[in-house]
Design a protein around this motif. Structure first.
Motif, PDB file in Angstrom:
ATOM      1  N   LEU A   1       0.487  -1.282  -0.252  1.00 48.41           N
ATOM      2  CA  LEU A   1      -0.054  -0.089  -0.009  1.00 48.41           C
ATOM      3  C   LEU A   1       1.137   1.316   0.310  1.00 48.41           C
ATOM      4  N   LYS A   2       0.690   1.982  -0.908  1.00 48.37           N
ATOM      5  CA  LYS A   2       1.091   3.241  -0.838  1.00 48.37           C
ATOM      6  C   LYS A   2       0.628   4.780  -0.796  1.00 48.37           C
ATOM      7  N   PRO A   3       1.156   5.614   0.101  1.00 44.92           N
ATOM      8  CA  PRO A   3      -0.205   6.869  -0.309  1.00 44.92           C
ATOM      9  C   PRO A   3      -0.137   7.534  -1.769  1.00 44.92           C
ATOM     10  N   ILE A   4      -1.489   8.026  -1.494  1.00 41.34           N
ATOM     11  CA  ILE A   4      -1.835   8.173  -2.914  1.00 41.34           C
ATOM     12  C   ILE A   4      -3.004   8.808  -2.981  1.00 41.34           C
ATOM     13  N   THR A   5      -3.264   9.603  -3.712  1.00 40.00           N
ATOM     14  CA  THR A   5      -4.161  10.803  -4.143  1.00 40.00           C
ATOM     15  C   THR A   5      -5.668  10.561  -4.630  1.00 40.00           C
ATOM     16  N   LEU A   6      -6.146  10.354  -4.803  1.00 39.48           N
ATOM     17  CA  LEU A   6      -7.034   9.604  -5.390  1.00 39.48           C
ATOM     18  C   LEU A   6      -8.878  10.856  -5.294  1.00 39.48           C
ATOM     19  N   GLU A   7      -9.190  11.488  -5.898  1.00 37.53           N
ATOM     20  CA  GLU A   7     -10.158  12.351  -6.793  1.00 37.53           C
ATOM     21  C   GLU A   7     -10.526  11.707  -7.955  1.00 37.53           C
ATOM     22  N   THR A   8     -12.327  12.713  -7.881  1.00 40.82           N
ATOM     23  CA  THR A   8     -13.142  12.760  -8.442  1.00 40.82           C
ATOM     24  C   THR A   8     -13.221  14.851  -8.733  1.00 40.82           C
ATOM     25  N   SER A   9     -14.611  14.786  -9.608  1.00 39.03           N
ATOM     26  CA  SER A   9     -14.402  16.679 -10.150  1.00 39.03           C
ATOM     27  C   SER A   9     -14.557  16.997  -8.416  1.00 39.03           C
ATOM     28  N   LEU A  10     -15.202  16.590  -7.435  1.00 35.81           N
ATOM     29  CA  LEU A  10     -15.359  17.089  -6.330  1.00 35.81           C
ATOM     30  C   LEU A  10     -15.328  16.938  -5.287  1.00 35.81           C
ATOM     31  N   LEU A  11     -14.841  15.606  -5.097  1.00 32.16           N
ATOM     32  CA  LEU A  11     -14.249  15.372  -3.923  1.00 32.16           C
ATOM     33  C   LEU A  11     -12.595  14.690  -4.604  1.00 32.16           C
ATOM     34  N   LYS A  12     -11.350  15.325  -2.889  1.00 29.79           N
ATOM     35  CA  LYS A  12     -10.491  14.812  -3.475  1.00 29.79           C
ATOM     36  C   LYS A  12     -10.074  14.102  -2.087  1.00 29.79           C
ATOM     37  N   LEU A  13      -9.535  12.951  -1.960  1.00 30.20           N
ATOM     38  CA  LEU A  13      -9.136  11.751  -1.061  1.00 30.20           C
ATOM     39  C   LEU A  13      -7.786  12.011  -1.211  1.00 30.20           C
ATOM     40  N   VAL A  14      -7.168  12.784   0.554  1.00 28.33           N
ATOM     41  CA  VAL A  14      -5.253  12.991   0.029  1.00 28.33           C
ATOM     42  C   VAL A  14      -4.873  12.680   1.196  1.00 28.33           C
ATOM     43  N   PRO A  15      -3.424  11.943   1.126  1.00 28.87           N
ATOM     44  CA  PRO A  15      -2.675  10.760   2.313  1.00 28.87           C
ATOM     45  C   PRO A  15      -3.358  11.717   3.446  1.00 28.87           C
ATOM     46  N   MET A  16      -3.332  11.088   4.690  1.00 30.65           N
ATOM     47  CA  MET A  16      -3.285  11.629   5.856  1.00 30.65           C
ATOM     48  C   MET A  16      -1.792  11.856   6.426  1.00 30.65           C
ATOM     49  N   THR A  17      -1.931  13.604   7.336  1.00 31.77           N
ATOM     50  CA  THR A  17      -0.849  14.117   7.290  1.00 31.77           C
ATOM     51  C   THR A  17      -0.991  14.195   8.853  1.00 31.77           C
ATOM     52  N   MET A  18      -0.096  14.540  10.092  1.00 27.52           N
ATOM     53  CA  MET A  18      -0.351  14.958  11.423  1.00 27.52           C
ATOM     54  C   MET A  18      -0.504  16.331  10.773  1.00 27.52           C
ATOM     55  N   GLN A  19      -0.261  17.442   9.931  1.00 29.01           N
ATOM     56  CA  GLN A  19      -1.213  18.640   9.669  1.00 29.01           C
ATOM     57  C   GLN A  19      -2.213  18.820   9.162  1.00 29.01           C
ATOM     58  N   HIS A  20      -2.693  17.536   9.380  1.00 28.37           N
ATOM     59  CA  HIS A  20      -4.206  17.323   9.418  1.00 28.37           C
ATOM     60  C   HIS A  20      -5.372  17.673  10.724  1.00 28.37           C
TER      61      HIS A  20
END
Length: 211
Positions: free
Chosen positions: A10-29
């Motif tokens: 499993l490698k961190p990856i950003t997934l997105e549609t035109s409305l939504l984005k899933l970004v890898p969690m970091t402690m900055q969140h």
């Protein structure tokens, strides 16, 4: 001869549609995670509000970030692309490389965005990644036995109810929960995918075009 152990991939990856984005969690969140999740109704079926404070959320998030670095899970922060606002979190975890199965869960959506496009878009992205990129044959989705809203949502996207797992999960306070187990198999994914695509205004809203 003993078979070599299969390493998670499993490698961190950003997934997105035109409305939504899933970004890898970091402690900055951390702060946005707490703001998005600190509502009683989000955690009503859980013994602990994971967003109640930075002190509670920090170790929970740090564990996820550490396991991502080891390839053991994918923890996402959910972003509404129109406002660039953090509106939840979700994960792919408990990856069984040998049997090609993975669990989708640890999901919450801030109340303002519940019963909206968010759940179908997030599930579409994660299931597509699991089946089409990670080549899994089984995705498990679990929820509390008494969380009827969550159970309905899982069934609505095509999750097959397999039964109740008694005393399946132990909470930090020592309590056990009964878990409602759902699954989606690789041969079911094409139909589930079409159901998810049909849930929006049009299929194009599930696409992402890089600019």
């Amino acid at each position: 001869m003993e078979q070599p152990m299969l390493q998670p991939r499993l490698k961190p990856i950003t997934l997105e549609t035109s409305l939504l984005k899933l970004v890898p969690m970091t402690m900055q969140h951390l702060n946005d995670y707490c703001l998005a999740g600190n509502y009683p109704q989000v955690w009503q079926h859980m013994p602990l509000n994971r967003s109640a404070s930075h002190d509670i959320a920090r170790p929970w998030m740090q564990e996820a970030v550490d396991e991502m670095a080891q390839g053991l899970q994918l923890a996402f922060i959910t972003l509404d692309k129109k406002t660039n606002k953090v509106i939840g979190s979700t994960r792919l975890f408990r990856c069984n490389e040998k049997d090609k199965s993975i669990e989708l869960g640890h999901t919450f959506i801030t109340p303002e965005f519940q019963r909206s496009y968010v759940n179908s878009h997030a599930k579409y992205l994660m299931l597509k990644h699991a089946f089409e990129h990670l080549k899994m044959v089984r995705v498990e989705i679990c929820t509390h036995e008494n969380n009827q809203q969550s159970r309905n949502a899982i069934a609505r996207i095509g999750g097959h109810f397999e039964g109740i797992l008694r005393k399946n999960r132990r909470a930090p306070n020592g309590d056990y929960r009964n878990t409602a187990m759902f699954s989606i198999l690789d041969e079911e994914w094409p139909q589930v995918k079409q159901q998810l695509l049909a849930s929006g205004t049009n299929q194009e809203e599930f696409e992402h075009v890089s600019t």
